[in-house]
Scaffold this motif. Structure first.
Motif, short mmCIF file in Angstrom:
data_model
loop_
_atom_site.label_atom_id
_atom_site.label_comp_id
_atom_site.label_asym_id
_atom_site.label_seq_id
_atom_site.Cartn_x
_atom_site.Cartn_y
_atom_site.Cartn_z
N ASP A 125 -2.98 9.66 5.81
CA ASP A 125 -2.16 10.86 5.81
C ASP A 125 -0.77 10.53 5.30
N ARG A 126 -0.24 9.40 5.76
CA ARG A 126 1.05 8.95 5.28
C ARG A 126 1.00 7.45 5.03
N GLU A 131 -2.20 10.79 13.48
CA GLU A 131 -2.04 10.39 12.08
C GLU A 131 -2.91 9.18 11.74
N PHE A 168 -2.22 6.36 9.47
CA PHE A 168 -1.03 5.88 8.79
C PHE A 168 -1.30 4.53 8.14
N ILE A 189 5.49 7.17 13.77
CA ILE A 189 4.13 7.62 13.47
C ILE A 189 3.70 8.55 14.59
N THR A 248 3.66 11.07 2.43
CA THR A 248 2.25 11.28 2.10
C THR A 248 1.99 10.68 0.72
N THR A 300 -4.99 7.98 16.85
CA THR A 300 -4.09 7.50 15.81
C THR A 300 -4.59 6.17 15.25
#
Ligand SMILES: Nc1ncnc2c1ncn2[C@@H]1O[C@H](COP(=O)(O)OP(=O)(O)O)[C@@H](O)[C@H]1O
Ligand SMILES: [Mg+2]
Lengths: 341, 287
Positions: A226-227, A51, A53, A47, A241, A210
């Motif tokens: 985002d992912r 991000e 995540f 990661i 994604t 993050t």
């Protein structure tokens, strides 16, 4: 610090390699054997800083276990986990300055202390300077709509408000990386909305911030992240994604069908070209909702012809965009949560 | 990080965890309750002791034996509250308040946090002991006055004794990491052992020979004897200890405290490590 400004962001926020974690569960009865639970199996995730995540998976998938390892609460059984370049086992202390963690669905905090006192205590355990701590606490109390409760004893607060206070505790220390374990679990719609918006804005506010959050609500993962890594039975099944994950299953071939007075659902089973099929009943309305993920459009006709064979009538047919739920169903072969499709 | 900065940070942690401990004990919604707990409770437990003693002796309170028991029991409160208190802190933080994991992952040293919590227990217990002694002087004719105390000896003995108590608390904390809330037993047994073998309810010399030998390796035995000597109360009652000079007792107390501290630290860090590898830092009784 050794690195220069530019390099710092190049270090992954999280780097997990071949990570395994097993638990020995105690034998419940004397005769039954102690079992070994594989909570995480060969997990590999990277990661990047900045991000947002998401770890998406059903209960028992291993989400909390991964978070616990990364926030230095739990040691891995084998494999490697690095947070901001530091090893979770050997360099835990370096990590702790830079992270924080909030887990949802619990009522943590010292009930005898006020909301402010609780937050203050933690600000001091993080060594925050007095002025900054006061400013941040006041600001976050306002943002979370908890200002009017700041001098109330924590034990007098509802679960939802306690969770908000817990979230303030997490963000108050201005971590580079925050772990949020099911942050909206058990909260009402408005509170969840508020927290989701807050998380989204927080990541954007400063480069390099993050978030790793876990959820079993696919909408949450879809909207926020985002992912997303889809995790089940301790294994990461896919990581991308949300848009790319949905591309894993063909764009145009998700069909929602509502039928009435169904007698025999087996008519829908075994149709070639159906990749997955889930259903739910609304008994009072006498309506059954079916959802199909198809290899291609041609199969729609086969499904429609199966309706009279099941003894039912079509109420509506709808072609829909695939959701992360569909991705999960395709990957795992069963529904993420056992409710409406 | 510079040494100075590290020390400052740990002192900061101790300060705020002691503050937390103090809040937890004193913040019982009103000061009245607090007074009941810190004054009425020690006096009540002392009265039970007095009544027991009076029944056994047929009503004599002015003897050295009585002073021996009174003082020893008052100071034993430290042992009792620190030993129990520490285990409670760990179990409550973990299972009831669910804050342990958040404190654990903070940059604060958990070790320093525990020392801070122990210190607040010690401060509150000191208050209770003071009340108990004052009660004894006022109502039971305990011959204690500011001038009768050997202050240098008393302060020295208190510092060393409390250090060994803190170490003991930390060792128990290390064990408590691994035990669940309702598993109990460990600290009760340890407190019980000290109660019986360290010259609290009765002098060591009435114990069987093997028990006297055991008693003589426990630092608490020397600590209580030295406290009695410093206060000039019940001195010479314990014939098993009377032959050991104050200097020798002090040396034994120091040496055993050092050994104890080393063992205790090892147990704490071992317990901490084991808890982290077994996933017990946020254990709830559900698992
Ligand atoms: N301390 C523990 N002892 C035994 N089993 C555990 C422990 N923690 C987690 N597990 C098991 O590991 C698996 C993964 O749990 P968890 O990480 O909590 O899943 P999730 O957060 O995705 O719901 C589950 O089967 C759970 O029962
Ligand atoms: Mg979980």
């Amino acid at each position: 610090m050794k690195q220069s400004g530019g390099d710092i962001l190049a270090i992954p926020a999280i780097e997990v390699k071949n990570l395994n974690r097993t638990f020995k569960t105690k034998a419940v009865k004397r005769k039954s054997k102690a079992e070994i639970v594989k909570a995480l199996q060969d997990v590999n995730i990277t990661i990047h800083q900045g991000e947002l995540f998401g770890l998406l998976g059903p209960n028992g998938a291993g989400k909390t276990t991964l978070i616990k390892i990364l926030c230095t609460l739990l040691l891995p059984s084998s494999g490697q986990a690095k947070v901001l370049g530091y090893d979770v086992d050997k360099e835990a202390h370096e990590i702790r300055h830079k992270i924080n963690m909030v887990s949802g669905g619990e009522t943590s905090g010292y009930g005898l202390l006020t909301v402010r006192e609780n937050l203050w205590l933690f600000s001091q355990l993080y060594g925050m300077p007095t002025k900054i701590a006061k400013k941040r606490i006041d600001y976050l109390l306002k943002v979370m709509g908890l200002e009017h409760k700041k001098d109330s004893k924590v034990r007098t607060l509802s679960t939802g408000l306690r969770q908000k206070a817990n979230i303030i505790r997490g963000f108050m220390t201005n971590p580079s990386l925050i772990f949020l374990d099911e942050p909206t679990l058990g909260l009402d719609v408005n509170a969840s909305r508020l927290i989701r918006d807050f998380i989204k804005n927080w990541v954007k506010e400063k480069p390099g911030r993050t978030v790793l959050l876990t959820t079993h609500y696919m909408m949450e993962a879809d909207e926020l992240c985002d992912r997303v890594a889809i995790i089940n039975d301790g294994k990461v099944l896919a990581c991308d994604t949300p848009a790319n994950l949905k591309k894993l299953i063909n764009q145009d071939t998700t069909i929602k069908l509502e039928i009435r007075q169904v007698q025999d659902l087996s008519a829908f089973e075994g149709i070639t070209g159906v990749r997955s099929f889930t259903h739910s009943h609304n008994i009072t309305a006498g309506i059954t909702k079916l959802k199909f993920i198809l290899d291609d459009d041609a199969t729609i006709a086969d499904i429609v012809t199966a309706v009279p064979k099941s003894g039912s009538k079509i109420v509506s047919v709808e072609k829909t965009e695939p959701t992360l739920e569909d991705v999960f169903v395709t990957l795992v072969g069963r529904s993420l949560v056992n409710n409406d499709i | 990080m510079a040494m100075k900065e590290i020390i400052q940070k740990n002192i900061q942690t101790m300060k705020w965890s002691a503050w937390l401990g103090w809040q937890m004990e004193s913040n019982w919604t009103n000061p009245f309750k607090f007074l009941v707990y810190t004054i009425a409770r020690p006096i009540a437990s002392t009265l039970i002791l007095v009544v027991m003693y009076l029944i056994i002796t047929g009503g004599i309170t002015y003897t050295d034996q009585f002073h021996y028991i009174y003082v020893s029991n008052a100071f034993f409160m430290y042992v009792f509250w620190v030993l129990f208190g520490i285990t409670w802190v760990i179990h409550d933080d973990r299972e009831h308040f669910q804050t342990m994991k958040y404190i654990y992952i903070s940059p604060s040293n958990y070790f320093s946090y525990m020392i801070g919590r122990t210190l607040s227990k010690i401060i509150i217990t000191t208050f209770s002991i003071f009340i108990t002694l004052a009660f004894g002087v006022l109502f039971l004719g305990i011959p204690l006055s500011l001038t009768s105390v050997n202050w240098p000896l008393f302060l020295g003995v208190m510092i060393i004794g409390l250090l060994s108590l803190i170490s003991f608390g930390l060792a128990l904390a290390g064990v408590s990491f691994l035990t669940a809330k309702h598993s109990g037993g460990v600290n009760e047994s340890i407190a019980g052992i000290f109660y019986l073998f360290c010259g609290v309810v009765f002098p060591v010399h009435i114990l069987p020979t093997w028990a006297i030998a055991f008693s003589k390796i426990l630092p608490i035995t020397y600590w209580l004897e030295l406290v009695r000597r410093a206060l000039g109360l019940g001195v010479g009652v314990d014939t098993a200890l009377a032959s050991i000079s104050t200097e020798t007792s002090l040396i034994i107390l120091c040496v055993s405290t050092i050994i104890f501290t080393i063992i205790a630290f090892s147990i704490f860090f071992l317990g901490d490590r084991l808890a982290r590898s077994k996933g017990l830092i946020d254990m709830t009784t559900a698992y």
